[in-house]
Design a protein around this motif. Structure first.
Motif, PDB file in Angstrom:
ATOM      1  N   ILE A 195     -18.400 -20.416   8.103  1.00  0.00           N
ATOM      2  CA  ILE A 195     -19.030 -20.538   9.414  1.00  0.00           C
ATOM      3  C   ILE A 195     -17.996 -20.865  10.489  1.00  0.00           C
ATOM      4  CG2 ILE A 195     -20.632 -21.901  10.805  1.00  0.00           C
ATOM      5  CD1 ILE A 195     -22.071 -19.992   8.997  1.00  0.00           C
ATOM      6  N   ASN A 196     -17.098 -21.796  10.197  1.00  0.00           N
ATOM      7  CA  ASN A 196     -16.099 -22.181  11.195  1.00  0.00           C
ATOM      8  C   ASN A 196     -15.172 -21.024  11.559  1.00  0.00           C
ATOM      9  OD1 ASN A 196     -15.804 -25.305  11.991  1.00  0.00           O
ATOM     10  ND2 ASN A 196     -16.739 -25.162   9.973  1.00  0.00           N
ATOM     11  N   GLY A 197     -14.893 -20.164  10.604  1.00  0.00           N
ATOM     12  CA  GLY A 197     -13.975 -19.064  10.865  1.00  0.00           C
ATOM     13  C   GLY A 197     -14.629 -17.718  11.071  1.00  0.00           C
ATOM     14  N   GLY A 198     -15.973 -17.673  10.957  1.00  0.00           N
ATOM     15  CA  GLY A 198     -16.642 -16.385  11.062  1.00  0.00           C
ATOM     16  C   GLY A 198     -16.091 -15.406  10.050  1.00  0.00           C
ATOM     17  N   CYS A 199     -16.022 -15.851   8.788  1.00  0.00           N
ATOM     18  CA  CYS A 199     -15.288 -15.103   7.762  1.00  0.00           C
ATOM     19  C   CYS A 199     -16.125 -14.033   7.086  1.00  0.00           C
ATOM     20  CB  CYS A 199     -14.772 -16.071   6.692  1.00  0.00           C
ATOM     21  SG  CYS A 199     -13.625 -17.307   7.316  1.00  0.00           S
ATOM     22  N   ARG A 200     -15.445 -12.963   6.742  1.00  0.00           N
ATOM     23  CA  ARG A 200     -16.025 -11.941   5.888  1.00  0.00           C
ATOM     24  C   ARG A 200     -15.812 -12.339   4.426  1.00  0.00           C
ATOM     25  NH1 ARG A 200     -12.858  -9.454   9.866  1.00  0.00           N
ATOM     26  NH2 ARG A 200     -14.050  -8.232  11.381  1.00  0.00           N
ATOM     27  N   THR A 201     -16.577 -11.719   3.540  1.00  0.00           N
ATOM     28  CA  THR A 201     -16.482 -12.039   2.118  1.00  0.00           C
ATOM     29  C   THR A 201     -15.074 -11.832   1.590  1.00  0.00           C
ATOM     30  OG1 THR A 201     -18.801 -11.470   1.728  1.00  0.00           O
ATOM     31  CG2 THR A 201     -17.356 -11.470  -0.185  1.00  0.00           C
ATOM     32  N   ASN A 202     -14.436 -10.711   1.968  1.00  0.00           N
ATOM     33  CA  ASN A 202     -13.098 -10.429   1.431  1.00  0.00           C
ATOM     34  C   ASN A 202     -12.068 -11.433   1.947  1.00  0.00           C
ATOM     35  OD1 ASN A 202     -13.353  -9.045   4.050  1.00  0.00           O
ATOM     36  ND2 ASN A 202     -11.305  -8.298   3.624  1.00  0.00           N
ATOM     37  N   THR A 204      -9.187 -35.434  10.872  1.00  0.00           N
ATOM     38  CA  THR A 204     -10.278 -34.697  11.505  1.00  0.00           C
ATOM     39  C   THR A 204      -9.930 -33.244  11.799  1.00  0.00           C
ATOM     40  OG1 THR A 204      -9.562 -35.407  13.715  1.00  0.00           O
ATOM     41  CG2 THR A 204     -11.206 -36.785  12.592  1.00  0.00           C
ATOM     42  N   LEU A 205      -8.797 -32.774  11.297  1.00  0.00           N
ATOM     43  CA  LEU A 205      -8.402 -31.392  11.613  1.00  0.00           C
ATOM     44  C   LEU A 205      -7.788 -30.714  10.397  1.00  0.00           C
ATOM     45  CD1 LEU A 205      -6.826 -30.132  14.883  1.00  0.00           C
ATOM     46  CD2 LEU A 205      -6.069 -29.219  12.693  1.00  0.00           C
ATOM     47  N   LEU A 206      -8.392 -29.582  10.035  1.00  0.00           N
ATOM     48  CA  LEU A 206      -7.925 -28.759   8.927  1.00  0.00           C
ATOM     49  C   LEU A 206      -7.592 -27.382   9.483  1.00  0.00           C
ATOM     50  CD1 LEU A 206      -7.787 -29.322   5.803  1.00  0.00           C
ATOM     51  CD2 LEU A 206      -9.899 -27.997   5.623  1.00  0.00           C
ATOM     52  N   LEU A 207      -6.388 -26.902   9.231  1.00  0.00           N
ATOM     53  CA  LEU A 207      -5.979 -25.574   9.673  1.00  0.00           C
ATOM     54  C   LEU A 207      -6.159 -24.589   8.530  1.00  0.00           C
ATOM     55  CD1 LEU A 207      -4.621 -23.701  11.795  1.00  0.00           C
ATOM     56  CD2 LEU A 207      -2.414 -24.348  10.788  1.00  0.00           C
ATOM     57  N   ILE A 208      -6.884 -23.511   8.797  1.00  0.00           N
ATOM     58  CA  ILE A 208      -7.137 -22.473   7.797  1.00  0.00           C
ATOM     59  C   ILE A 208      -6.409 -21.205   8.217  1.00  0.00           C
ATOM     60  CG2 ILE A 208      -8.887 -21.222   6.490  1.00  0.00           C
ATOM     61  CD1 ILE A 208      -9.253 -24.200   6.271  1.00  0.00           C
ATOM     62  N   LYS A 209      -5.585 -20.662   7.325  1.00  0.00           N
ATOM     63  CA  LYS A 209      -4.860 -19.426   7.608  1.00  0.00           C
ATOM     64  C   LYS A 209      -5.381 -18.322   6.685  1.00  0.00           C
ATOM     65  CE  LYS A 209      -0.593 -21.818   8.946  1.00  0.00           C
ATOM     66  NZ  LYS A 209       0.860 -21.981   8.663  1.00  0.00           N
ATOM     67  N   LEU A 210      -5.889 -17.267   7.295  1.00  0.00           N
ATOM     68  CA  LEU A 210      -6.450 -16.149   6.540  1.00  0.00           C
ATOM     69  C   LEU A 210      -5.486 -14.969   6.549  1.00  0.00           C
ATOM     70  CD1 LEU A 210     -10.150 -16.145   7.801  1.00  0.00           C
ATOM     71  CD2 LEU A 210      -9.337 -16.860   5.553  1.00  0.00           C
ATOM     72  N   SER A 266      -6.722  -9.859   7.415  1.00  0.00           N
ATOM     73  CA  SER A 266      -8.087  -9.654   7.872  1.00  0.00           C
ATOM     74  C   SER A 266      -8.316  -8.166   8.104  1.00  0.00           C
ATOM     75  CB  SER A 266      -8.359 -10.442   9.160  1.00  0.00           C
ATOM     76  OG  SER A 266      -7.544  -9.956  10.205  1.00  0.00           O
ATOM     77  N   LYS A 267      -9.522  -7.788   8.498  1.00  0.00           N
ATOM     78  CA  LYS A 267      -9.892  -6.381   8.588  1.00  0.00           C
ATOM     79  C   LYS A 267      -9.032  -5.611   9.580  1.00  0.00           C
ATOM     80  CE  LYS A 267     -14.098  -3.569   8.750  1.00  0.00           C
ATOM     81  NZ  LYS A 267     -15.553  -3.598   8.932  1.00  0.00           N
ATOM     82  N   THR A 268      -8.478  -6.305  10.573  1.00  0.00           N
ATOM     83  CA  THR A 268      -7.622  -5.660  11.561  1.00  0.00           C
ATOM     84  C   THR A 268      -6.168  -5.616  11.116  1.00  0.00           C
ATOM     85  OG1 THR A 268      -7.306  -7.773  12.698  1.00  0.00           O
ATOM     86  CG2 THR A 268      -9.097  -6.359  13.476  1.00  0.00           C
ATOM     87  N   SER A 269      -5.889  -6.021   9.862  1.00  0.00           N
ATOM     88  CA  SER A 269      -4.534  -6.085   9.301  1.00  0.00           C
ATOM     89  C   SER A 269      -3.656  -7.083  10.039  1.00  0.00           C
ATOM     90  CB  SER A 269      -3.879  -4.695   9.320  1.00  0.00           C
ATOM     91  OG  SER A 269      -4.617  -3.791   8.524  1.00  0.00           O
ATOM     92  N   THR A 270      -4.274  -8.040  10.705  1.00  0.00           N
ATOM     93  CA  THR A 270      -3.548  -9.083  11.420  1.00  0.00           C
ATOM     94  C   THR A 270      -3.969 -10.440  10.885  1.00  0.00           C
ATOM     95  OG1 THR A 270      -3.506  -7.724  13.429  1.00  0.00           O
ATOM     96  CG2 THR A 270      -3.061 -10.084  13.684  1.00  0.00           C
ATOM     97  N   ASP A 271      -3.008 -11.225  10.431  1.00  0.00           N
ATOM     98  CA  ASP A 271      -3.333 -12.564   9.939  1.00  0.00           C
ATOM     99  C   ASP A 271      -3.920 -13.379  11.085  1.00  0.00           C
ATOM    100  OD1 ASP A 271      -2.183 -11.645   7.684  1.00  0.00           O
ATOM    101  OD2 ASP A 271      -0.425 -12.947   7.742  1.00  0.00           O
ATOM    102  N   ARG A 272      -4.837 -14.279  10.767  1.00  0.00           N
ATOM    103  CA  ARG A 272      -5.422 -15.129  11.792  1.00  0.00           C
ATOM    104  C   ARG A 272      -5.633 -16.521  11.233  1.00  0.00           C
ATOM    105  NH1 ARG A 272     -11.152 -15.790  11.858  1.00  0.00           N
ATOM    106  NH2 ARG A 272     -12.261 -14.642  10.217  1.00  0.00           N
ATOM    107  N   SER A 273      -5.865 -17.461  12.120  1.00  0.00           N
ATOM    108  CA  SER A 273      -6.085 -18.842  11.693  1.00  0.00           C
ATOM    109  C   SER A 273      -7.148 -19.483  12.572  1.00  0.00           C
ATOM    110  CB  SER A 273      -4.784 -19.642  11.752  1.00  0.00           C
ATOM    111  OG  SER A 273      -4.289 -19.673  13.074  1.00  0.00           O
ATOM    112  N   PHE A 274      -7.727 -20.563  12.084  1.00  0.00           N
ATOM    113  CA  PHE A 274      -8.709 -21.314  12.842  1.00  0.00           C
ATOM    114  C   PHE A 274      -8.705 -22.735  12.312  1.00  0.00           C
ATOM    115  CE2 PHE A 274     -10.795 -19.370   9.237  1.00  0.00           C
ATOM    116  CZ  PHE A 274     -11.578 -20.398   8.697  1.00  0.00           C
TER     117      PHE A 274
END
Length: 290
Positions: free
Chosen positions: A147-154, A170-176, A179-187
């Motif tokens: 939910i926080n990252g609006g993530c797809r299943t893959n 109080t802060l966790l950094l998530i690096k994906l 992604s579908k656009t072939s660009t790494d992203r984080s939230f």
């Protein structure tokens, strides 16, 4: 494509021999095993039906067979993967099969993709607070990150241990990755309660796990070293809806987290730029279907 349908649903194990096949360099690196799975599934069907030939009639029969269980967009995806692999492996060019293409186009007529249902803030809060951890800890972590990252299943499936970074209580950094656009992203996840839930799940991970994937199987208070697959992660929204006794839990599919996240962001009064960044869309490009 209906939200509840996965393209091919590959197994967790690598296909035998594909990692050493030099012809793989001509296929998309991220999807090579899925391409070969589509090709192998077709050849398995040929063996089961005693078919030796490779012709338009054979391909048409195969796609008629698929039409009983697959939605039109999935069939087009399989067509695209077979086109690439059969070109390489068999020197067969199915893009020239006019009757097959006409059949696939005909399957699209009247097709209305079904969108996943979404969770409300109260649904999310209730599940996080009330669902017993011994059964639902893994689902809670997937819900929090999804939910926080609006993530797809893959994306959730591909998240690695190194992709989780704690920067404060109080802060966790998530690096994906990828992604579908072939660009790494984080939230970021900003919540002491959520961080504690994620850390609890992390603490249960076997130290000798052979996978670097973050999400591993969770059962009755214990994590195993077996990574969660696409189907398992994609079924988590349905499991959550079932626990919450929401109507038609089967309508909460693997696209639920992304749709819910975007909806909550829009309801919060976010501007268009925020929504575009949230949805992995660059200005001037077409919107990806969910």
């Amino acid at each position: 494509m209906s939200d509840d349908e996965e393209i091919l649903n590959p197994d967790e194990q690598d296909l035998k021999g594909t990692s050493k096949d030099p012809e793989l360099i001509f296929l998309p690196e991220k999807s090579r095993e899925i391409y070969f799975r589509a090709y192998n599934n077709f050849n398995k069907w040929r063996v089961e039906n005693g078919v030796n030939a490779l012709s338009e009639t054979v391909l048409l029969s195969y796609f008629m067979h698929l039409s009983h269980t697959k939605q039109p967009p999935t069939m087009w995806s399989i067509f695209s993967m077979l086109k690439a692999t059969m070109n390489i492996k068999d020197d067969v060019h199915i893009e020239n099969y006019s009757e097959l293409i006409t059949f696939l186009k005909g399957m699209q007529v009247g097709h209305n993709p079904k969108k996943s249902k979404m969770f409300t803030l109260s649904d999310i809060d209730k599940f996080i607070k009330e669902a017993p951890d011994i059964l639902y800890l893994g689902a809670k972590v997937i819900l929090i990150i999804g939910i926080n990252g609006g993530c797809r299943t893959n994306e959730l499936m591909s998240l690695t241990v190194d992709g989780i970074e704690k920067h404060s209580d109080t802060l966790l950094l998530i690096k994906l990755p990828n992604s579908k656009t072939s660009t790494d992203r984080s939230f970021v996840v900003r919540s002491t309660e959520y961080l504690q839930i994620v850390e609890h799940y992390q603490s249960l991970r076997p130290p000798n796990a052979k996978t670097d994937r973050f999400f591993v199987q969770y059962h009755k208070g214990k994590c195993s070293g077996q990574p969660m697959g696409r189907n398992k992660i994609g079924g988590i929204p349905r499991d959550i809806a079932t626990y919450l006794k929401l109507p038609n839990p089967q309508d909460y599919t693997g696209h639920c987290f992304k749709r819910t996240s975007a909806s909550l962001l829009a309801d919060s009064g976010a501007d268009l730029s925020s929504l575009i960044r949230h949805d992995d869309i660059r200005p001037g490009t077409s919107r990806h279907k969910r």
